[in-house]
Motif scaffolding. Sequence first.
Motif, mmCIF file in Angstrom:
data_model
loop_
_atom_site.group_PDB
_atom_site.id
_atom_site.type_symbol
_atom_site.label_atom_id
_atom_site.label_comp_id
_atom_site.label_asym_id
_atom_site.label_seq_id
_atom_site.Cartn_x
_atom_site.Cartn_y
_atom_site.Cartn_z
ATOM 1 N N ILE A 67 0.840 -1.203 0.000
ATOM 2 C CA ILE A 67 0.000 0.000 0.000
ATOM 3 C C ILE A 67 0.875 1.251 0.000
ATOM 4 O O ILE A 67 0.572 2.233 -0.652
ATOM 5 C CB ILE A 67 -0.920 0.019 1.241
ATOM 6 C CG1 ILE A 67 -1.930 -1.108 1.163
ATOM 7 C CG2 ILE A 67 -1.617 1.364 1.395
ATOM 8 C CD1 ILE A 67 -2.727 -1.324 2.448
ATOM 9 N N GLU A 68 1.944 1.184 0.759
ATOM 10 C CA GLU A 68 2.809 2.344 0.952
ATOM 11 C C GLU A 68 4.133 2.123 0.237
ATOM 12 O O GLU A 68 4.571 0.990 0.041
ATOM 13 C CB GLU A 68 3.043 2.543 2.458
ATOM 14 C CG GLU A 68 3.539 3.890 2.849
ATOM 15 C CD GLU A 68 2.576 5.000 2.513
ATOM 16 O OE1 GLU A 68 2.877 5.779 1.589
ATOM 17 O OE2 GLU A 68 1.527 5.099 3.155
ATOM 18 N N ASP A 69 4.772 3.200 -0.139
ATOM 19 C CA ASP A 69 6.075 3.166 -0.792
ATOM 20 C C ASP A 69 7.114 2.509 0.117
ATOM 21 O O ASP A 69 7.103 2.719 1.324
ATOM 22 C CB ASP A 69 6.487 4.605 -1.121
ATOM 23 C CG ASP A 69 7.770 4.663 -1.906
ATOM 24 O OD1 ASP A 69 8.838 4.522 -1.283
ATOM 25 O OD2 ASP A 69 7.692 4.851 -3.134
ATOM 26 N N GLN A 70 8.016 1.744 -0.458
ATOM 27 C CA GLN A 70 9.052 1.024 0.297
ATOM 28 C C GLN A 70 9.913 1.948 1.153
ATOM 29 O O GLN A 70 10.448 1.533 2.169
ATOM 30 C CB GLN A 70 9.961 0.243 -0.668
ATOM 31 C CG GLN A 70 9.275 -0.895 -1.377
ATOM 32 C CD GLN A 70 9.006 -2.066 -0.473
ATOM 33 O OE1 GLN A 70 9.781 -2.369 0.421
ATOM 34 N NE2 GLN A 70 7.892 -2.733 -0.688
ATOM 35 N N ARG A 71 10.052 3.195 0.738
ATOM 36 C CA ARG A 71 10.894 4.138 1.483
ATOM 37 C C ARG A 71 10.210 4.675 2.732
ATOM 38 O O ARG A 71 10.838 5.346 3.539
ATOM 39 C CB ARG A 71 11.292 5.301 0.589
ATOM 40 C CG ARG A 71 12.174 4.875 -0.577
ATOM 41 C CD ARG A 71 12.292 5.980 -1.562
ATOM 42 N NE ARG A 71 10.952 6.174 -2.149
ATOM 43 C CZ ARG A 71 10.686 6.953 -3.174
ATOM 44 N NH1 ARG A 71 11.634 7.644 -3.723
ATOM 45 N NH2 ARG A 71 9.475 7.067 -3.649
ATOM 46 N N VAL A 120 -2.842 1.077 -6.879
ATOM 47 C CA VAL A 120 -2.603 0.688 -5.486
ATOM 48 C C VAL A 120 -2.051 -0.728 -5.540
ATOM 49 O O VAL A 120 -2.743 -1.657 -5.919
ATOM 50 C CB VAL A 120 -3.897 0.744 -4.633
ATOM 51 C CG1 VAL A 120 -3.622 0.263 -3.215
ATOM 52 C CG2 VAL A 120 -4.471 2.140 -4.628
ATOM 53 N N GLY A 121 -0.798 -0.885 -5.192
ATOM 54 C CA GLY A 121 -0.100 -2.156 -5.405
ATOM 55 C C GLY A 121 -0.223 -3.150 -4.281
ATOM 56 O O GLY A 121 0.795 -3.623 -3.779
ATOM 57 N N ALA A 126 -3.929 -10.158 3.395
ATOM 58 C CA ALA A 126 -3.961 -10.219 4.864
ATOM 59 C C ALA A 126 -3.182 -9.050 5.470
ATOM 60 O O ALA A 126 -3.661 -8.385 6.393
ATOM 61 C CB ALA A 126 -3.420 -11.550 5.357
ATOM 62 N N LEU A 127 -1.979 -8.778 4.958
ATOM 63 C CA LEU A 127 -1.209 -7.645 5.479
ATOM 64 C C LEU A 127 -1.884 -6.324 5.150
ATOM 65 O O LEU A 127 -1.848 -5.386 5.948
ATOM 66 C CB LEU A 127 0.214 -7.665 4.915
ATOM 67 C CG LEU A 127 1.163 -8.686 5.532
ATOM 68 C CD1 LEU A 127 2.472 -8.753 4.749
ATOM 69 C CD2 LEU A 127 1.425 -8.376 6.996
ATOM 70 N N GLY A 128 -2.524 -6.235 3.998
ATOM 71 C CA GLY A 128 -3.269 -5.028 3.649
ATOM 72 C C GLY A 128 -4.420 -4.795 4.605
ATOM 73 O O GLY A 128 -4.669 -3.668 5.048
#
Length: 173
Positions: A67-71, A120-121, A126-128
């Motif tokens: 959902i969120e950018d890796q950074r 939205v990647g 489950a984690l989402g």
Amino acid sequence: MAAQCWACKAGVSPVGVPSSALPLDPLGTCWDCHVSACNAHARRDPGAGKWLCYTCVATGLAVSAGIEDQRASDVRFEASDEFEVRFPELADAAAELRNYWRTGPGEPVLGRYLQAHPTVGLRDWALGSDALGTGEFLVADRREGRDLEVAASGVRDLLTPGLASLIEELGRG
């Protein structure tokens, strides 16, 4: 001036402590975002051995789910079960909301949203669901008569942009 818990001041929902007991003195500084946090808003991560505030845990879930950018965070989870083992109190506190998005009435809402917004990647459902439910729990307004209503003014300020936008757009109330 003594240090204060950032989350107590910001109105983040506490875990394991009644709201009436807040504010609490901070016990440490979050390893990921560097805010002071008390034991109602942070825990020592047994996976990394570092003090993490719960908003960074939600961000780590969002990054791990895609959902969120890796950074956005160095905090990572391989699976929902790992979240439950590393942060059991937070997982339990947010269980109703996590289940709402995973297998409850929110599942088709999230599914339709993801179909309409392919950018939205989401890589792990489950984690989402964990990220959404946990983020929603942390910013929920639990004053009398407002149980589980998301405090709109606080979402953007307390969570990272991708997770905050998803919570706002899905609009569970």
